[in-house]
Write an enzyme that holds these catalytic residues in place. Sequence first.
Site, mmCIF file in Angstrom:
data_model
loop_
_atom_site.group_PDB
_atom_site.id
_atom_site.type_symbol
_atom_site.label_atom_id
_atom_site.label_comp_id
_atom_site.label_asym_id
_atom_site.label_seq_id
_atom_site.Cartn_x
_atom_site.Cartn_y
_atom_site.Cartn_z
ATOM 1 N N GLU A 104 51.283 59.453 43.472
ATOM 2 C CA GLU A 104 52.500 60.307 43.214
ATOM 3 C C GLU A 104 53.599 59.309 43.232
ATOM 4 O O GLU A 104 54.695 59.454 42.390
ATOM 5 C CB GLU A 104 52.610 61.038 44.568
ATOM 6 N N HIS A 137 50.567 54.589 45.698
ATOM 7 C CA HIS A 137 50.032 55.824 45.529
ATOM 8 C C HIS A 137 50.280 56.551 44.095
ATOM 9 O O HIS A 137 51.344 56.329 43.745
ATOM 10 C CB HIS A 137 50.312 56.655 46.802
#
Length: 168
Positions: free
Chosen positions: A65, A63
Amino acid sequence: MSPPTENTLDERDGRYLRKAIVWSHAGRRRGNRPFGAVIVSSTGEVLSEAYCDTAETGDCTGHAEVNAIRRLAGRGLSREQLAGATIYSSAEPCVMCAGAIFWSAIGRVVYGIDAERLRAFRGERADQVDAELSCRDVFRASPNPIECIGPALIDEAAAAHMGAWKTD
């Protein structure tokens, strides 16, 4: 239940959140889910930038982040420096990403589209569901304060998701 109210951002937060949104479009163009993240120091230095690369890598933890946090490794940043940093995410961090933000010691989160609105794009397909737990719930469990601002720039953040999710 109605979706959360949009937050208004100052110029600095708006600039960096828009940068994360640009990364979400870049990830989508490469065949990934449309998510982007930017980590910025308290002094305004961009420390890390990333997009979701799960389709390219086959890594379900890729992902935006998490990728941005991974890129901080080896930078020699102290926990105090990270506590003063902000992660800008094009969408509300999922439970995994919220946990990574907690473990990284980043002290502030600003995000675009919220998980509730994002679920409308995803539809009801079993392969597109998420854990329906707000990042704020994860952050509230932290012994260290993590400021969370969002949703913000919802329409801009939602644009990358238009037509990006399977609906059949």
